[in-house]
Enzyme design. Structure first.
Site, short mmCIF file in Angstrom:
data_model
loop_
_atom_site.label_atom_id
_atom_site.label_comp_id
_atom_site.label_asym_id
_atom_site.label_seq_id
_atom_site.Cartn_x
_atom_site.Cartn_y
_atom_site.Cartn_z
N SER A 155 0.57 -1.09 -0.16
CA SER A 155 0.02 0.17 0.51
C SER A 155 0.61 1.24 -0.01
CB SER A 155 -1.10 -0.04 1.22
OG SER A 155 0.37 -0.04 2.81
N ASP A 407 -3.42 6.76 11.13
CA ASP A 407 -2.37 5.82 10.66
C ASP A 407 -0.72 6.78 10.71
OD1 ASP A 407 -0.86 4.89 8.03
OD2 ASP A 407 -2.41 5.32 6.96
N HIS A 410 1.22 5.34 6.41
CA HIS A 410 0.96 5.87 4.92
C HIS A 410 0.82 7.15 5.47
CE1 HIS A 410 -1.31 2.40 5.28
NE2 HIS A 410 -0.50 2.38 3.63
#
Length: 431
Positions: A155, A407, A410
């Protein structure tokens, strides 16, 4: 005593010169004030209401005049693009959260999701030993006419390809021409330049049976075949002009390891398992040995392959599923940054296996059609660049004290990951 007599014409001449000098001085001051005020505005970002909002730059940081210049005693040929620091940059990003359609994944669209601070957007990467030109999307598209690219991996790779697409969108809008059933692998085409860019989902780069949902919650251990490369990406290599490959964090998951079609051990072994606990580093070494051997062999590829080192997370006081957060709002120095042990292990394996494979295939440490992109240290100093709590839309609207999943892995778009493209384009142009 004699008096000095001045002529009227001479007096008028002096008055004229004084007036002329004053007019020039006033004009100069007015121009300076105009430039000063006009430079205080940043790019326009779209708010969640859909309106455009101009904003003032973050508090000014005093930068030495030569901060962005090459030291005179440095040889440019020896430039290391990956060693440097982040310096203030009033120009900001080349795109906004609202300028590239729906390309940005919702979890990384931090500004639309309500992140209140935007100071993290006003820094750029500056190598110690040389100048790094800003990414030029028009030049990239011209250089890549009739070419094919693929970003292969997890990802974070998807995060990176979305960054590149948003930068290129400022020149030409890409057209999505393919997606798989789960929308994890996609392909875009830039018709005016006949450029294709693919995102290939292969988080381990080797064959794997994965049992987890979109939030990363697993129902069973991954079944990982360390000696079998994932054909999802290897089947494309003979057709690609450029590929960027990366993996890393998925190897920390609970998994059963297979070699020669037989289970040989595991990591975070299932309960009542009689298999040997081998650790993720064993699997990472074994898998990357096969990956690196494959990409180093020029008969397996058509063009240039970049292997990108894994990027660090910045979770504090926990991890993804147990309350970890990342609340920093600006970069840190190399001295302040501390690399977690797990990141050191991943990077050591990546660099070690890359150098080994290239040396065995070519007799050299690098170069040719296989290149290493060591971005770990560059992104280690950007704990401010993650979505944090703003991976979800407006998480604190109903309750300012709400507990939400952060998060810290990312990267916000726009954000620090955009500068990987500056380095990559410079590497392609000047080697």
């Amino acid at each position: 005593m004699k008096l000095k007599v001045f002529s009227v014409s001479k007096i008028h001449k002096n008055v004229f010169l004084i007036k002329l000098f004053s007019a020039i001085l006033i004009t100069g001051l007015a121009f300076s004030l105009f430039i000063f005020h006009s430079s205080d505005f940043s790019p326009v970002f779209a708010s969640v209401t859909g309106r455009f909002e101009a904003r003032f730059l973050p508090p000014k940081v005093i930068v030495p005049e030569n901060e962005d210049l090459i030291p005179q005693d440095i040889e440019v040929e020896k430039c290391n693009l990956f060693a440097g620091k982040w310096i203030p940059d009033s120009s900001g990003p080349t795109y906004t959260n609202n300028s590239c359609g729906n390309l940005i994944d919702g979890h990384q669209n931090c500004i639309t999701n309500g992140r209140p601070d935007l100071d993290f957007l006003y820094w750029k990467w500056k190598p110690h030993d040389c100048l790094l030109p800003r990414f030029d999307p028009r030049r990239f598209l011209q250089l890549m006419r009739n070419k094919s690219w693929a970003f292969i991996g997890d990802s974070i790779v998807r995060n990176h390809v979305e960054s590149l697409l948003c930068m290129l969108y400022t020149v030409e809008k890409p057209v999505e021409v393919y997606h798989d059933k789960e929308y994890k692998s996609k392909r875009w085409h830039f018709p005016l330049h006949n450029l294709t860019i693919s995102n290939i989902w292969s988080p381990f780069l080797v064959q794997a049976a994965i049992f987890e949902d979109s939030d990363g919650v697993s129902t069973a251990a991954v079944q990982l075949h360390l000696d079998k490369l994932d054909e999802t990406w290897t089947s494309l290599m003979p057709t690609l002009d450029y590929a960027i490959i990366s993996t890393g964090k998925w190897y920390l998951k609970a998994a059963v390891y297979h070699e020669n079609a037989k289970p040989v051990g595991c990591h975070n072994c299932p309960e009542k398992s009689r298999m040997e606990e081998l650790g993720f580093d064993h699997a990472y070494n074994a898998s990357l040995r096969n990956v690196m051997d494959y990409i180093a062999d020029e008969t397996n590829r058509k063009g240039t392959v970049f292997f990108r080192t894994s990027t660090p997370d910045h979770f504090q006081n926990g991890e993804w599923h147990n309350g970890g957060t990342c609340k920093q709002t600006e970069p840190v120095s190399d001295e302040e940054a501390e690399m977690k042990n797990v990141h050191k292990i991943l990077r050591d394996v990546e660099i070690g296996q890359f150098k080994r494979a290239v040396r065995e295939k070519t007799g050299e440490d690098g170069g040719g059609g296989v290149k290493l992109l060591d971005f770990t240290g560059m992104l280690l100093t950007r704990p401010d660049g993650h979505p944090g709590a703003y991976r979800q839309f407006r998480p604190f609207d109903k309750d300012k004290n709400a507990k939400v999943q952060n998060d810290c892995l990312h990267w916000c778009l726009p954000g620090p990951i955009d500068y990987l493209n500056d380095v990559i384009l410079e590497t392609i142009v000047n080697g």
